[in-house]
Design an enzyme around this catalytic site. Structure first.
Site, short mmCIF file in Angstrom:
data_model
loop_
_atom_site.label_atom_id
_atom_site.label_comp_id
_atom_site.label_asym_id
_atom_site.label_seq_id
_atom_site.Cartn_x
_atom_site.Cartn_y
_atom_site.Cartn_z
N MET A 30 0.84 -1.20 0.00
CA MET A 30 0.00 0.00 0.00
C MET A 30 0.88 1.26 0.00
SD MET A 30 -3.43 -0.90 2.06
CE MET A 30 -2.80 -0.67 3.69
N GLY A 31 2.15 1.10 -0.39
CA GLY A 31 3.03 2.26 -0.49
C GLY A 31 3.56 2.72 0.85
N ALA A 32 4.11 3.96 0.87
CA ALA A 32 4.87 4.47 2.02
C ALA A 32 5.92 3.41 2.38
CB ALA A 32 3.97 4.81 3.20
N HIS A 34 9.17 1.05 3.06
CA HIS A 34 10.30 1.06 3.99
C HIS A 34 11.11 -0.20 3.76
CE1 HIS A 34 7.76 -1.79 6.08
NE2 HIS A 34 6.80 -0.89 6.17
N HIS A 37 9.36 -3.59 3.17
CA HIS A 37 8.91 -3.84 1.79
C HIS A 37 10.10 -4.21 0.90
CE1 HIS A 37 5.72 -0.83 3.15
NE2 HIS A 37 4.99 -1.88 2.80
N GLY A 148 4.85 -10.41 4.13
CA GLY A 148 5.62 -10.32 5.38
C GLY A 148 4.93 -11.02 6.55
N GLN A 154 -2.83 -12.08 8.33
CA GLN A 154 -3.08 -11.79 6.91
C GLN A 154 -2.37 -12.81 6.02
OE1 GLN A 154 -2.77 -7.71 5.12
NE2 GLN A 154 -0.79 -8.43 4.42
N SER A 186 6.81 -0.23 9.78
CA SER A 186 5.43 -0.14 9.31
C SER A 186 5.23 1.24 8.69
CB SER A 186 4.47 -0.31 10.50
OG SER A 186 3.18 0.14 10.14
N ARG A 188 2.71 2.96 8.96
CA ARG A 188 2.01 3.79 9.95
C ARG A 188 2.97 4.43 10.96
NH1 ARG A 188 -1.87 -0.25 8.98
NH2 ARG A 188 -3.90 0.60 8.36
P1 AMP Z 1 1.57 -2.96 3.48
O1 AMP Z 1 2.14 -1.96 2.51
O2 AMP Z 1 1.65 -2.53 4.90
O3 AMP Z 1 0.24 -3.49 3.04
O4 AMP Z 1 2.56 -4.20 3.40
C1 AMP Z 1 2.90 -4.83 2.19
C2 AMP Z 1 3.67 -6.09 2.49
O5 AMP Z 1 4.86 -5.78 3.21
C3 AMP Z 1 2.88 -7.09 3.36
O6 AMP Z 1 3.13 -8.40 2.90
C4 AMP Z 1 3.47 -6.86 4.73
O7 AMP Z 1 3.36 -7.97 5.58
C5 AMP Z 1 4.91 -6.57 4.38
N1 AMP Z 1 5.57 -5.86 5.47
C6 AMP Z 1 5.11 -4.75 6.10
N2 AMP Z 1 5.95 -4.40 7.10
C7 AMP Z 1 6.94 -5.31 7.11
C8 AMP Z 1 8.11 -5.51 7.90
N3 AMP Z 1 8.42 -4.71 8.91
N4 AMP Z 1 8.93 -6.56 7.60
C9 AMP Z 1 8.61 -7.40 6.59
N5 AMP Z 1 7.53 -7.27 5.80
C10 AMP Z 1 6.70 -6.24 6.05
#
Ligand code: AMP
Length: 279
Positions: A30-32, A34, A37, A148, A154, A186, A188
Site C-alpha cells: 500500500m506504499g509508504a 520502507h 517492503h 511479510g 493476513q 510499518s 504507519r
Molecule cells: P503494506 O504496505 O503494509 O500493506 O505491506 C505490504 C507487504 O509488506 C505485506 O506483505 C506486509 O506484511 C509486508 N511488510 C510490512 N511491514 C513489514 C516488515 N516490517 N517486515 C517485513 N515485511 C513487512
C-alpha cells in the site's frame, strides 16, 4: 523500471518482457515503502526472473475511515526507492481498475483464522484484503507472491484463500524487519510523533520478554502478564496480546504446540500498530 497505471499496460508489459513465460514475482503493497517492503523485493529478485511491486491503498480493508484518510501517501519517494532497488515494474492502479463494478467485497470463512484477533477488532478488514489480493493475482498472474510475517494473520489467510480458490500462485513468507529498538517497520510509523515513536518500541520489547519466558509460565498466564505490561505503559493502549498455535490460531492452554506465536495489537496515540514473534 516500468510504471504501469492501467490493466492494459500491465498485460502489455507481461507479454513484451517475457513475463508470461518466465517466473514473475509479485510484492503487493500500500506504499509508504520502507526496508520491510524492500526485503520482500530483494527476496523476490533472488527467486524470480522479474519482479513487479504494486502500490494500491485498498479502501475496502479500512474499517476506520480516519485511518484511510491519514494513511501516508508518498508515491514519488516510493517510485525512487523501488528504482534504486532494481524493481522491474511497479503497478499503481486506479480504484476502478481494481473494483470495476464498485467497492464490492467477497467473503471467506476460515474459522478462527477469519474470526479471531485482527478480525475481531477490525470487522470486514480481511474480506477487503483477500478481495484485493485475489483481484491483483488475477491481473498480475505471478508464479510467486511475497508477504511479510509482520502481518501474520493476513499471511495465513492469504495462504488459505489461495489454496481454497486454487489460484496458481505460491505464497512466500518473509521475516519481519525491525528498527534498532525492535519496533516492527510499518508505514504507519510515519504518523507517530517523536514521543509516540519511543513508546511504540515497547510493543516489541514485551513480545521479546514473552519469548524469554516461554515454558517458565503457562501460556495464558504469560499472555495476561504481557498484556498487563503493555497496559501499564503510558501512552500505549493495547487491544490484545495472545499466544496461539500458528496453524490453527487456537489460544494455547499449555506449551504443547510445535509452532506457538505471540501476537499483539496496540494503539499509540491514534495509530494502531501490530506485531508478533515466534515463541
Ligand atoms: P503494506 O504496505 O503494509 O500493506 O505491506 C505490504 C507487504 O509488506 C505485506 O506483505 C506486509 O506484511 C509486508 N511488510 C510490512 N511491514 C513489514 C516488515 N516490517 N517486515 C517485513 N515485511 C513487512
Amino acid at each position: 523500471m516500468r510504471l504501469l497505471e492501467t490493466t492494459q499496460s500491465l498485460q502489455q508489459w507481461r507479454t513484451e518482457s517475457g513475463m508470461s513465460t518466465g517466473v514473475l514475482g509479485f510484492v503487493p503493497t500500500m506504499g509508504a515503502l520502507h526496508q520491510g517492503h524492500i526485503s520482500l523485493l530483494k527476496k523476490a529478485k533472488e527467486q524470480c526472473a522479474g519482479v513487479l511491486v504494486s502500490i494500491f491503498i485498498n479502501p475496502t480493508q479500512f474499517n476506520n475511515p480516519d485511518d484511510l484518510k491519514k494513511y501516508p501517501r508518498i508515491l514519488e519517494k516510493d517510485l525512487q526507492l523501488l528504482e534504486n532497488h532494481d524493481c522491474d515494474a511497479v503497478f499503481v492502479p486506479s480504484e476502478s481498475a481494481i473494483y470495476p463494478t464498485g467497492l464490492n467485497v467477497s467473503q471467506w470463512d476460515f474459522g478462527l483464522l477469519s474470526n479471531s484477533l485482527e478480525a475481531h477488532y477490525r470487522p470486514k478488514h480481511f474480506d477487503g484484503v483477500l478481495t484485493v489480493v485475489k483481484r491483483l493475482f488475477e491481473l498480475v498472474q505471478p508464479q510467486l507472491a511475497f508477504f511479510g510475517e509482520k502481518d501474520f494473520q493476513q499471511l495465513c489467510l492469504i495462504r488459505a484463500m489461495t489454496e481454497f480458490e486454487r489460484l496458481p500462485v505460491k505464497i512466500i513468507s518473509c521475516p519481519t524487519m525491525r528498527e534498532a529498538d525492535g519496533l516492527a517497520m510499518s508505514s504507519r510509523n510515519l504518523r507517530l510523533s517523536a514521543e509516540e515513536r519511543k513508546v511504540a518500541g515497547r510493543i516489541s520489547q514485551v513480545l521479546g520478554w514473552a519469548v524469554s519466558q516461554k515454558e517458565r509460565i503457562p501460556p495464558r498466564e504469560l499472555a495476561g502478564s504481557a498484556l498487563g505490561l503493555l497496559s501499564q505503559t503510558r501512552g500505549l493502549r493495547p487491544e490484545y496480546f495472545e499466544i496461539v498455535d500458528s496453524e490453527t490460531f487456537e489460544p494455547l492452554l499449555a506449551w504443547d504446540s510445535s509452532s506457538p506465536i505471540a501476537l499483539a495489537a496496540a494503539y499509540v496515540g491514534s495509530v494502531r500498530l501490530i506485531d508478533n514473534m515466534w515463541l
